[in-house]
Write a protein that holds these residues in place. Sequence first.
Motif, short mmCIF file in Angstrom:
data_model
loop_
_atom_site.label_atom_id
_atom_site.label_comp_id
_atom_site.label_asym_id
_atom_site.label_seq_id
_atom_site.Cartn_x
_atom_site.Cartn_y
_atom_site.Cartn_z
N GLY A 151 82.74 28.49 87.01
CA GLY A 151 83.39 27.20 86.75
C GLY A 151 82.48 26.22 86.01
O GLY A 151 82.47 25.02 86.31
N ILE A 152 81.70 26.73 85.04
CA ILE A 152 80.75 25.89 84.31
C ILE A 152 81.39 25.44 82.99
O ILE A 152 81.71 26.27 82.13
N PRO A 153 81.56 24.15 82.79
CA PRO A 153 82.12 23.67 81.52
C PRO A 153 81.07 23.69 80.41
O PRO A 153 79.87 23.56 80.68
N LYS A 154 81.52 23.83 79.18
CA LYS A 154 80.57 23.90 78.04
C LYS A 154 79.74 22.62 77.91
O LYS A 154 78.58 22.67 77.51
N GLU A 155 80.36 21.48 78.25
CA GLU A 155 79.62 20.22 78.09
C GLU A 155 78.44 20.10 79.06
O GLU A 155 77.57 19.25 78.89
N GLU A 156 78.39 20.96 80.08
CA GLU A 156 77.24 20.96 81.01
C GLU A 156 76.23 22.05 80.65
O GLU A 156 75.29 22.30 81.40
N THR A 157 76.41 22.68 79.51
CA THR A 157 75.54 23.79 79.11
C THR A 157 74.78 23.45 77.83
O THR A 157 75.38 23.10 76.82
N ALA A 158 73.44 23.56 77.91
CA ALA A 158 72.59 23.23 76.75
C ALA A 158 72.77 24.22 75.62
O ALA A 158 72.61 23.88 74.45
#
Length: 313
Positions: free
Chosen positions: A59-66
């Motif tokens: 459940g990891i959104p792209k905006e929280e991924t560097a």
Amino acid sequence: MSKYCFGIDVGGTSIKCALFLTDGTIEEKWEIPTRTEDQGINILPDIAAGILKKMKEKGIPKEETAGVGIGLPGPIEENGEIACAVNLHWGRKNVEKELEELVGMPVKAGNDANVAALGEMWKGGGKGAKNLIMATLGTGVGGGIIVNEKIITGAHGAGGEIGHAVINPKEERACNCGNKGCLEQYASATGIASLARKALETSGKDSVLRQKDSVTAKDVFDAYKEQDSLAADIVEEFAEYLGRALAVFACVADPDVIVLGGGVSKAGQVLVDCVEACYRKYAFSACKDTQIKLATLGNDAGICGAAKLILSK
């Protein structure tokens, strides 16, 4: 604010993948096979599918991924292109651009040995350093040079290829690269085995190594630890080549620390001691006290360095 990133280490037979928190904590690791058939056309799509699947699972959104850092077996140019990766059956390819399009996130690519050096500087044997030389002593000799926390890549992505510095101009055998007398011919596991074969042929000394059908680098260091005289000669010759080469590289990079990794480094502290003695004999005065340490991350060096690559972008 980014909370996550991915570190990918591409090898000829398998691809190591990891999900990281941006503080360096590894959340999860997995591996996928490297599908090299059809000119390796499936490699980047397979990596992208694994990353997107993991993000969906967690459940990891792209905006929280560097983004994604990736280490590859070949020279990477400044624009993210790899000129050639023989083990992957690739010709020229812009890895960063292609993978970015597949995952919809920033991608930063680097040569696998350079990336491993970055990993060791971040979380391993070189932790706390800003300037580092790493020599990876395996089947060949890989290397990475980091100055002021930046990987030295150079004009063709070949910066840090220390294994192909010519250190013995009298050598008649060719290295795999085509030149003769490269460091790799003496300081790799295969190089040490070659030095051992030559010593067994030319020396009259008795040795436990004579009882072996095929002598390996491990056999040489095991015998050296038992104070075998012929093994001591072989280790001394190996250390002379490597120590002298590292002294030359240190003149250029002036590292805080030199890290030794790869399979040969499993010999442990005796490896450091014998290389350090030769290094100090040849090192420039300002670099004589540079510490030589063993790598500590093992197979995780590549994924850690790849993650740091994207976090430093």
